[in-house]
Scaffold this motif. Structure first.
Motif, PDB file in Angstrom:
ATOM      1  N   ALA A   1       0.822  -1.178  -0.294  1.00  0.00           N
ATOM      2  CA  ALA A   1       0.340   0.125   0.356  1.00  0.00           C
ATOM      3  C   ALA A   1       0.819   1.288   0.100  1.00  0.00           C
ATOM      4  O   ALA A   1       0.344   1.974  -0.898  1.00  0.00           O
ATOM      5  CB  ALA A   1      -0.398  -0.116   1.271  1.00  0.00           C
ATOM      6  N   LEU A   2       1.616   1.359   0.644  1.00  0.00           N
ATOM      7  CA  LEU A   2       2.933   2.516   0.751  1.00  0.00           C
ATOM      8  C   LEU A   2       3.444   2.689  -0.598  1.00  0.00           C
ATOM      9  O   LEU A   2       3.821   3.730  -0.915  1.00  0.00           O
ATOM     10  CB  LEU A   2       3.723   2.091   1.787  1.00  0.00           C
ATOM     11  N   ALA A   3       3.743   1.674  -1.246  1.00  0.00           N
ATOM     12  CA  ALA A   3       4.608   1.905  -2.445  1.00  0.00           C
ATOM     13  C   ALA A   3       4.117   2.415  -3.897  1.00  0.00           C
ATOM     14  O   ALA A   3       4.422   2.568  -4.424  1.00  0.00           O
ATOM     15  CB  ALA A   3       5.082   0.365  -2.827  1.00  0.00           C
ATOM     16  N   THR A   4       2.202   2.881  -3.399  1.00  0.00           N
ATOM     17  CA  THR A   4       1.429   3.168  -4.332  1.00  0.00           C
ATOM     18  C   THR A   4       1.429   4.745  -4.621  1.00  0.00           C
ATOM     19  O   THR A   4       0.436   5.588  -4.410  1.00  0.00           O
ATOM     20  CB  THR A   4       0.129   3.023  -3.795  1.00  0.00           C
ATOM     21  N   ILE A   5       2.011   5.475  -3.105  1.00  0.00           N
ATOM     22  CA  ILE A   5       1.954   6.642  -2.650  1.00  0.00           C
ATOM     23  C   ILE A   5       2.280   7.295  -3.595  1.00  0.00           C
ATOM     24  O   ILE A   5       4.052   7.546  -3.714  1.00  0.00           O
ATOM     25  CB  ILE A   5       2.027   6.734  -0.756  1.00  0.00           C
TER      26      ILE A   5
END
Ligand code: 5AD
Ligand code: SF4
Length: 473
Positions: A252-256
């Motif tokens: 999820a963090l990688a999509t920020i």
């Protein structure tokens, strides 16, 4: 495992600002791991609404916080000697009519709270790592009562739920940031104080972690290091009500938008699950550098340490990680001279190091921590034997580190530029493997991730040249 515990204190200060009369000076001294660095920043956050602003000099501070670390030897003595210095400052300020609140925070405060107040009665506040969200209330109580305030609870409320908007400390110009997602440890390694000082494992919710990460990214942060004593044991409540592991969180963090680099530290081999190993394969943002403490290469000692895995299981985890991400390099922690460690056990550690090869590592002589099982164990290893083992291990680890750095010379690697270099006209950044890299280049490139051809290996850093220089000129 805990986090990095460098010997030298990290002194965190903000820039000295001329304080208006309603403003109060705050000086925070931070020792120990990155978790403490993060906690210090949060303590500054909760005090900001009370008018506290960072000052560089303790002499200019209305409040001084000493954020302590208890992981290894002589922690308490170091604290008392520093407190002696702060006492003098407090007394000198008093002569000028100024009040100074001295607070002791962190793991030594947690473990030795009462002792601190007895031996250093000029300390106003003692607070453990779980209660810094209550600091404003403690400051008010200390000012009101004039007596010392101690708060080393493990409160039922989660401190993260009571902290102000964590976007505040992300000053523009910070391209890398720490973000605590998990705290505490239930693993009870035989030698370690963390389960006693930081309490049981707990994880922040996914929603609050993602919100903080988004705010960081919006303020220009490109690289986030997720922190936790046992970060890969993360099990936060997901937005869908299910429990998320670290792999799911990393996805999820990688999509920020804007976040191009993710790291996490410190991990335990037992929690290195398939999902997390696969995340290293699937997420380019997950940096190919992993701190995975092993402590020992001997199965007998690993058992005595209560580590819950064998040396071969560690080798197997590393093999699977490298299959997933071939450029992954490893860092680790080692302890030599744990009670009962024989020459043969130590040789097994050396063999594990030869087999795995580490890009970087921290190694320590075992030192008994009061209250931990190993401290009272029979067969304590003599100091001179520990010394000799540590020297041999460090020589081998240094060789491996040198070889790793040397192998980068001639290669082109991505560097995230974070600030100016030491020499005029230089800018500096960090490689995917956390080595500092210096190049000649214009300041406006700071904040960008750019390819650099590594040309030389310096003592603690790499030198290089920007590729396609003309494009950036
Ligand atoms: N003695 C020596 N080293 C220790 N560490 C933790 N406790 C002790 C101790 N009692 C080391 C471990 C841990 C690192 C943060 O500090 O290697 O991973
Ligand atoms: Fe790490 Fe073990 Fe200490 Fe937990 S008990 S913080 S796993 S060394």
């Amino acid at each position: 495992m805990g986090l990095r515990h460098a010997g030298a204190p990290v002194v965190m200060t903000g820039s000295t600002t001329a304080l208006s009369p309603s403003r109060r000076g705050l000086h925070v001294i931070t020792w120990g791991c990155q978790m403490n660095v993060y906690d210090s920043a949060r303590m500054s956050d909760v005090l900001r609404p009370l008018g506290y602003q960072s000052v560089d000099a303790p002499e200019a501070a209305d409040m001084i916080i000493l954020n302590t670390c208890h992981i290894r030897d002589k922690a308490a003595e170091k604290v008392f000697s520093e407190l002696g210095r702060l006492r003098k400052i407090k007394e000198a300020r008093k002569e000028e009519g100024a009040q100074t609140i001295i607070a002791v925070a962190g793991c030594v405060a947690q473990a030795e709270g009462q002792e601190i107040l007895t031996r250093a009665p000029y300390v106003d506040i003692v607070l453990g790592p779980q209660t810094y969200h209550r600091l404003p209330e403690m400051v008010a109580r200390a000012a009101r009562a004039g007596g010392a305030v101690i708060d080393t609870d493990f409160p039922a409320e989660q401190k993260f739920d009571f902290l102000p908007d964590a976007a505040a400390p992300q000053t523009p110009g910070n391209y890398t940031a720490f973000l605590t997602i998990q705290e505490g440890c239930d693993k009870f390694c035989s030698f370690c104080v963390v389960p006693y000082t930081r309490g049981a494992e707990s994880s922040r919710s996914v929603t609050s972690v993602l919100a903080e990460a988004r705010r960081m990214a919006e303020s220009g942060v490109k690289e986030i290091s997720l922190l936790g004593q046992n970060v890969n044991a993360y099990h936060g409540e997901g937005p869908d009500g299910t429990v998320w592991g670290l792999a799911q969180l990393a996805n999820a963090l990688a999509t920020i938008p804007g976040l191009s680099r993710l790291r996490y530290t410190t991990s335990h081999p037992r929690d290195m699950d398939d999902a997390l190993i696969n995340a290293h394969r699937d997420l380019p943002a997950l940096m190919p550098f992993l701190h995975l403490p092993v402590q020992s290469g001997s199965d007998r000692i690993l058992r005595a340490m209560n580590r819950g895995h064998t040396a071969d299981e560690y080798r197997d985890i590393v093999r699977r990680l490298r299959d997933a991400r071939p450029d992954l390099a490893l860092s680790s922690d080692f302890i030599v001279g744990h009670p009962g460690e024989t020459d043969e056990d130590f040789e097994a550690t050396m063999q594990l190091v030869r087999d795995v090869t580490f890009a970087q590592a921290y190694s320590f002589k075992y030192s008994p921590r009061p209250g931990t099982p190993a401290a009272g164990a029979p067969l304590q290893v003599p100091e001179d034997v520990k010394d000799a083992r540590l020297q041999a291990l460090q020589a081998l680890l240094r060789q491996q580190q040198d070889a790793f750095n040397a192998a980068l010379v001639g290669q082109t690697i991505p560097v995230l530029f974070t600030g100016e270099g030491r020499k005029p006209g230089q800018i500096a950044g960090r490689s995917p493997w956390l080595q500092p890299v210096h190049v000649s280049g214009p300041r406006h490139l700071i904040g960008q991730e750019l390819p650099v051809r590594i040309t030389e290996r310096l003592t603690n850093s790499l030198g290089g040249t920007l590729v396609e220089e003309t494009v950036y000129a």
